[in-house]
Every structure is written in structure tokens, then in C-alpha cells.
Motif scaffolding. Sequence first.
Motif, short mmCIF file in Angstrom:
data_model
loop_
_atom_site.label_atom_id
_atom_site.label_comp_id
_atom_site.label_asym_id
_atom_site.label_seq_id
_atom_site.Cartn_x
_atom_site.Cartn_y
_atom_site.Cartn_z
N LEU A 164 -5.66 23.83 -100.83
CA LEU A 164 -6.54 23.98 -99.65
C LEU A 164 -5.94 23.27 -98.43
O LEU A 164 -5.96 23.81 -97.32
N VAL A 165 -5.40 22.06 -98.65
CA VAL A 165 -4.81 21.30 -97.52
C VAL A 165 -3.57 22.03 -97.02
O VAL A 165 -3.34 22.13 -95.80
N ILE A 166 -2.78 22.58 -97.95
CA ILE A 166 -1.58 23.34 -97.55
C ILE A 166 -2.00 24.51 -96.65
O ILE A 166 -1.40 24.75 -95.60
N ALA A 211 -4.93 24.81 -94.96
CA ALA A 211 -5.63 24.36 -93.74
C ALA A 211 -4.66 23.77 -92.72
O ALA A 211 -4.93 23.78 -91.53
N THR A 212 -3.51 23.24 -93.19
CA THR A 212 -2.56 22.60 -92.26
C THR A 212 -1.25 23.38 -92.24
O THR A 212 -0.18 22.83 -91.96
N ALA A 213 -1.34 24.70 -92.54
CA ALA A 213 -0.14 25.52 -92.77
C ALA A 213 0.90 25.40 -91.65
O ALA A 213 2.10 25.37 -91.92
N ARG A 214 0.44 25.33 -90.41
CA ARG A 214 1.44 25.33 -89.31
C ARG A 214 1.95 23.93 -88.97
O ARG A 214 2.85 23.78 -88.14
N ASN A 215 1.32 22.89 -89.57
CA ASN A 215 1.73 21.50 -89.27
C ASN A 215 3.04 21.15 -89.94
O ASN A 215 3.36 21.66 -91.02
N ARG A 216 3.72 20.20 -89.32
CA ARG A 216 4.82 19.53 -90.02
C ARG A 216 4.25 18.20 -90.49
O ARG A 216 3.63 17.47 -89.70
N SER A 217 4.40 17.89 -91.76
CA SER A 217 3.80 16.65 -92.29
C SER A 217 4.39 15.45 -91.55
O SER A 217 5.48 15.53 -90.97
N SER A 218 3.68 14.33 -91.62
CA SER A 218 4.15 13.13 -90.92
C SER A 218 5.52 12.69 -91.46
O SER A 218 6.38 12.25 -90.69
N MET A 219 5.75 12.87 -92.79
CA MET A 219 7.05 12.44 -93.34
C MET A 219 8.17 13.39 -92.90
O MET A 219 9.29 12.96 -92.63
N HIS A 277 -4.64 4.21 -92.36
CA HIS A 277 -3.25 4.67 -92.43
C HIS A 277 -3.05 5.49 -93.70
O HIS A 277 -3.85 5.41 -94.64
N ASN A 278 -1.98 6.25 -93.73
CA ASN A 278 -1.59 6.98 -94.94
C ASN A 278 -1.06 6.00 -95.97
O ASN A 278 -0.44 4.99 -95.61
N GLY A 279 -1.25 6.30 -97.25
CA GLY A 279 -0.65 5.50 -98.30
C GLY A 279 -1.55 4.38 -98.77
O GLY A 279 -2.61 4.13 -98.20
N SER A 296 7.46 23.65 -93.03
CA SER A 296 6.09 23.37 -92.61
C SER A 296 5.22 23.24 -93.86
O SER A 296 5.60 23.68 -94.95
N ASN A 297 4.03 22.66 -93.70
CA ASN A 297 3.13 22.49 -94.86
C ASN A 297 2.86 23.84 -95.52
O ASN A 297 2.84 23.95 -96.75
N GLY A 298 2.65 24.88 -94.70
CA GLY A 298 2.27 26.20 -95.22
C GLY A 298 3.33 26.81 -96.13
O GLY A 298 3.00 27.56 -97.05
N GLN A 314 -7.36 10.02 -103.75
CA GLN A 314 -7.36 11.48 -103.55
C GLN A 314 -6.39 11.85 -102.43
O GLN A 314 -5.58 12.76 -102.55
N LYS A 315 -6.50 11.10 -101.31
CA LYS A 315 -5.62 11.37 -100.16
C LYS A 315 -4.17 11.05 -100.53
O LYS A 315 -3.24 11.77 -100.13
N LEU A 316 -3.98 9.98 -101.31
CA LEU A 316 -2.63 9.60 -101.74
C LEU A 316 -2.00 10.74 -102.54
O LEU A 316 -0.83 11.09 -102.34
N ALA A 317 -2.78 11.34 -103.45
CA ALA A 317 -2.26 12.43 -104.28
C ALA A 317 -1.81 13.60 -103.40
O ALA A 317 -0.75 14.19 -103.62
N ILE A 318 -2.62 13.90 -102.37
CA ILE A 318 -2.29 15.01 -101.46
C ILE A 318 -0.98 14.68 -100.72
O ILE A 318 -0.07 15.50 -100.62
N ASN A 319 -0.86 13.43 -100.25
CA ASN A 319 0.36 13.03 -99.54
C ASN A 319 1.58 13.00 -100.48
O ASN A 319 2.68 13.33 -100.06
N CYS A 320 1.37 12.60 -101.74
CA CYS A 320 2.49 12.59 -102.71
C CYS A 320 3.05 13.99 -102.89
O CYS A 320 4.24 14.17 -103.10
N ALA A 321 2.16 14.98 -102.85
CA ALA A 321 2.58 16.36 -103.10
C ALA A 321 3.22 16.98 -101.86
O ALA A 321 4.29 17.59 -101.94
N ILE A 322 2.56 16.82 -100.70
CA ILE A 322 3.00 17.56 -99.51
C ILE A 322 4.13 16.85 -98.75
O ILE A 322 5.10 17.48 -98.33
N ASN A 323 3.99 15.53 -98.57
CA ASN A 323 4.88 14.86 -97.62
C ASN A 323 6.36 14.86 -98.01
O ASN A 323 7.20 15.31 -97.23
N PRO A 324 6.74 14.36 -99.22
CA PRO A 324 8.18 14.32 -99.49
C PRO A 324 8.80 15.71 -99.63
O PRO A 324 9.92 15.92 -99.17
O1 KPL Z 1 -1.70 13.56 -94.09
C1 KPL Z 1 -0.87 14.43 -93.94
C2 KPL Z 1 0.43 14.01 -93.35
O2 KPL Z 1 1.15 14.82 -92.81
O3 KPL Z 1 0.70 12.79 -93.43
C3 KPL Z 1 -1.12 15.84 -94.40
C4 KPL Z 1 -2.48 15.91 -95.07
C5 KPL Z 1 -0.06 16.25 -95.38
C6 KPL Z 1 -1.18 16.82 -93.27
O4 KPL Z 1 0.05 17.11 -92.70
#
Ligand code: KPL
Length: 296
Positions: free
Chosen positions: A234-236, A238-246, A93-95, A192-194, A174-184
Motif C-alpha cells: 500500500l505504501v509503495i 501511495a508513494t509511487a512517484r516519490n524517491r525514498s529518503s535513503m 524521525h525515521n528509524g 522510485s518507490n513505485g 511498523q514504520k521501521l518495517a516499511i522503511n527496511c523494505a522500501i528505503n535500501p
Molecule cells: O518514510 C519513507 C521514506 O522515504 O523515508 C517512505 C515511507 C518510504 C516514503 O518514501
Amino acid sequence: MNIVIVGPGAIGSLWATHLHQAGHQVALWGTQNATHWSLQCDEQPKLNFAYNQPDTLHRADLLLITVKAWQVASALPALLEQIADETILLFMHNGMGALEALSDRLAPYPVLLSTTTHGALKPAPDKVLHTGQGQTQIGPFNTPGARCEFVCDVLQHALPQVSWNQHIEHALWQKLAINCAINPLTAIEQISNGELADPRYRARLDNIIAEVAAVMRAEHIPVDQHALRATVDLVIAATARNRSSMHQDVVHQRQTEIDFINGYVVRKAQQHGLAVPVNQQLYQHIQSLQQSWTQA
Ligand code: KPL
């Protein structure tokens, strides 16, 4: 192996179909009122699974638990009552921090933690799409778990690439840091992430990562702050068109994973006497959004 996927959302359903195709006896455990469930991954044939059948838990060799971090504490006690002591528990899971209060109860079981970068989407209850190839790392949470490296080969055979990481907490941070930055940020700004690649977000992303890196150092987790910041970019991309889970959780007014993402960083920072004002502000913002739905 006899494998039960607990919480078959997008990632759980992806693993269910791939582990079934690899020849394992796979069953599902979830919140639906059903005894059987079918799942189709991409354009593969539809597969049928036993669903919520207690005997599948009794004889499980492996539980792959893919419920959200905030659901772990409420889902686990009923599961533990129904499984054998040798059953391996693998959490995905995330987190971070979902198992902290449960480590005594988990002590007899081999417990593994994992993190994956596979992309999956569940457009319908019986359909899962594998939207992005990724990598999975697994490693031990406790001493019995450290003897279960073979689970890595089981997963690798079903959905590569999977690697064993004796220090899985390093990968989780590492994954937590990425989620801290992108998700909220994506959730608050409804983007979108991008869109986080826009220069106006650069300083905030820098500050989030600087704070998380400081907490990682205090926790003795090896970290290269500049490399971590570059990984976020890089994650931003690579997942530019995604909407983050949060972002999706906020759109649907569902409980988010904030307590186990920025909230975890805030709690760890407090323990070390560190100030993390940017993460604290994001944590409070998402918390107050959540409160506004429950009060409405
Ligand atoms: O794990 C993700 C999430 O949305 O929870 C990221 C890496 C930010 C990809 O959208």
C-alpha cells in the motif's frame, strides 16, 4: 505554547508553519548562521521565525526534534544544557534506537516519540510543500512523558490527524518495517518507490518483512506478517512517484539512516540469536556505499 523546532528540514518546517498558524510561539533551531528565518508553506503567506536564539530554548515548553536519527546523539547534549527540566522533548524521525544510549540523560525530562506519514518537500531553504496528507501518532518514551497526552491535542489542532498511542513502539516498529523494505532497495537500485511493485522485487520484499516480523515477535511486538507485507504494498502504491529518503541521501552522497533502520533490525536480531541475512546484506551494501564516499 513556546515551541522550538530543532532541525527544520521538510517535516520540521511543515510543523513549524502549522503550529505558528495555530497560534503558538514557534522558533527554529538549526545549523544555519542566522538569527531569523522565514518559511512559506505551499501558497500561504511567508512567516518569520526566531532562529538559533538561546532565549527561545530557555523558555521552551516543547522541543519538536526533527533531526535525523544519526544526528540525535550529537545535537542533544547542547540542547539539554539550555532547557528547563519541564521542557517536553518530542522526537520525530525515521528509524529506531537513536535514544537508547541517551535514556539516562533524558530521564528527568518528559520525552515523547512520534511517527508521521505526512509528505513534505523543501524545494528551497525558505519554502516547504505539503505533498501528502498523513497521520501522526505520538506516545511516551518514559514515565514523565506518559503524563503529556495533551501534546496530542496541541498537534491535532495544528496539523490533523494526530492520535495518542500508549504503545508508540508498536507503531515505530511498523514504520521501521516499511522503511527496511522500501528505503535500501530503492537506494541501491536507484528507483522510485513505485518501481518496487515490479514482480522481480516481490521475493526480496517478502523476505525482508519475514525477517523483521521474526525480530518483532522476539521483541514481543504484536505483528501480523501478512498484514504488514500488504501495508508495504500500500505504501509503495501511495508513494509511487516519490524517491525514498535513503534514495535521495545516496544520490547526494549524504549519510543515510541505515544504522537506525536495517542496522537496528540486525542488532536486535543478534541479541535474540536470530539470523536476518537479507537485512544484513542490505545494511552492508548501504554501509559500503557510504564508506566509498568518505574514502573518496
Ligand atoms: O518514510 C519513507 C521514506 O522515504 O523515508 C517512505 C515511507 C518510504 C516514503 O518514501
